[in-house]
Design a protein around this motif. Sequence first.
Motif, PDB file in Angstrom:
ATOM      1  N   THR A 112      -0.954  -0.461  -1.536  1.00 16.14           N
ATOM      2  CA  THR A 112      -2.326  -0.360  -0.843  1.00 16.14           C
ATOM      3  C   THR A 112      -2.002  -0.020   0.662  1.00 16.14           C
ATOM      4  O   THR A 112      -0.953  -0.173   1.060  1.00 16.14           O
ATOM      5  CB  THR A 112      -3.083  -1.623  -0.945  1.00 16.14           C
ATOM      6  OG1 THR A 112      -2.355  -2.781  -0.184  1.00 16.14           O
ATOM      7  CG2 THR A 112      -3.450  -1.990  -2.576  1.00 16.14           C
ATOM      8  N   GLU A 126      -7.734  -8.438  -0.437  1.00 13.31           N
ATOM      9  CA  GLU A 126      -7.568  -7.322  -1.160  1.00 13.31           C
ATOM     10  C   GLU A 126      -6.019  -7.795  -1.816  1.00 13.31           C
ATOM     11  O   GLU A 126      -5.867  -6.888  -2.798  1.00 13.31           O
ATOM     12  CB  GLU A 126      -7.090  -6.479   0.016  1.00 13.31           C
ATOM     13  CG  GLU A 126      -6.831  -4.948  -0.351  1.00 13.31           C
ATOM     14  CD  GLU A 126      -6.802  -4.081   0.908  1.00 13.31           C
ATOM     15  OE1 GLU A 126      -7.664  -4.138   1.855  1.00 13.31           O
ATOM     16  OE2 GLU A 126      -5.697  -3.180   0.931  1.00 13.31           O
ATOM     17  N   THR A 129      -6.491  -9.476  -5.293  1.00 11.45           N
ATOM     18  CA  THR A 129      -7.297  -8.268  -6.108  1.00 11.45           C
ATOM     19  C   THR A 129      -6.139  -7.402  -6.746  1.00 11.45           C
ATOM     20  O   THR A 129      -6.000  -6.945  -7.854  1.00 11.45           O
ATOM     21  CB  THR A 129      -8.165  -7.434  -5.532  1.00 11.45           C
ATOM     22  OG1 THR A 129      -9.349  -8.501  -4.727  1.00 11.45           O
ATOM     23  CG2 THR A 129      -9.095  -6.484  -6.447  1.00 11.45           C
TER      24      THR A 129
END
Length: 413
Positions: A112, A126, A129
Amino acid sequence: MDHRGTNLPAVGEYNQTVVLDAIRRRPEGITRSEIAALTALSVMTVTKVCRRLLDAGLIDEHGMRTGGPGKPAAVVKLNPAGGFAVGVHIDPAAVSYVLVDLSGAIRDHSRTGTPTAGDATAVIEEMATAIDALITGSAVDRSRVLGIGIASPGPVTVDDGVLLNPPMMPNWRRVALRSALAEATGLPVLLEKDTTATVVAELWYASPGTRRDFAFMYYGTGLGTGLSLAGEVVRGVSANAGDAGHITVDPDGDMCTCGRRGCVGYVTVPRVLVERAVRDGVLSPAEVGNLDDMSDVDAALRRLANLALDGHPAASAILADVSRALARAIVVIVNLLDIDEVVFGGPFWASIAPVVLATLSDEVRADPALVSPDPVRIVESAIPVDVAAVGAATLMLDNTFSPRPSALLLTAE
Ligand SMILES: [Zn+2]
């Protein structure tokens, strides 16, 4: 929250880790009496431990071995799907995730964007997840996930899992990452400095006895160093050992952030090289793009290296200076520790490796300051992608397998 309630046995139990480690190192299979001979445990103890490991699904039986003295003996092997570990590598450029199985094979990975984009709370959300997506997407049994290892830029405080003030990450100040991520995922979490994680990975994947005394030069957004002595990762008192960045390699070099000139951790890093390439007219500002974007920096660095490979004089001069600077730092490290191997890796290493490796060994050998009469082996990491993320995952595997006293499990609160 913790991870009890699964049928995985408690990790870290000494006899069990010894037996598991012996089994993992013999992928072709091993008998109980062979394990006993290797580990100096009694056959009875090995049998007991193996029964527990079989019940837990960490090992399987694979037929009988005949031949030699004695009656046929059952062969056991590691069950790669018996356990999994997630590795997370936080870097100023990106966060990388890997899922590895018990044998260390990479089952899946993802990436990411840069964590500097938001505040720490948003980044942890984040990350949780992304980890969940990785576990779900790879269809592994979630109850078999041993935990999460995090490799982060230093300095860190390992005990409470806090990132202090990692360089180039302005929004990250004293982030209690380990506990926050443990809470968000319900899994045990370990945190180590990225360079320590890379050394754990090198030791994990190396054939037994082949890699013991070495420095790992981690070439990422910055230059980091990890150390292994006598086959043990060197963590240091505060788990921040191995920072060689302020070794002076060029007294007339550019000013480092520490106020001195020509520190190796300053004059060799990708961004500084690209800036110099622009200053020296090797690359145009348009070619370079945004220096705050690490993928732009990497592309520019690759272009610089390609020009050097094609014989461009100014490009070659920049990378010759890098090779000389790295060699001087290597000589200081090798002299200090009396080691004979230096391993290179990290996300930006591949871009400059073909040019720098052509001269680095000679630079080291020719340095009058080198003390050791033995040659210094300069090698590249055996782990092809994101050694720090894989290293982070092996932190957790290392805790499951390694009987070494330095292995330290930090469970979720
Ligand atoms: Zn410095």
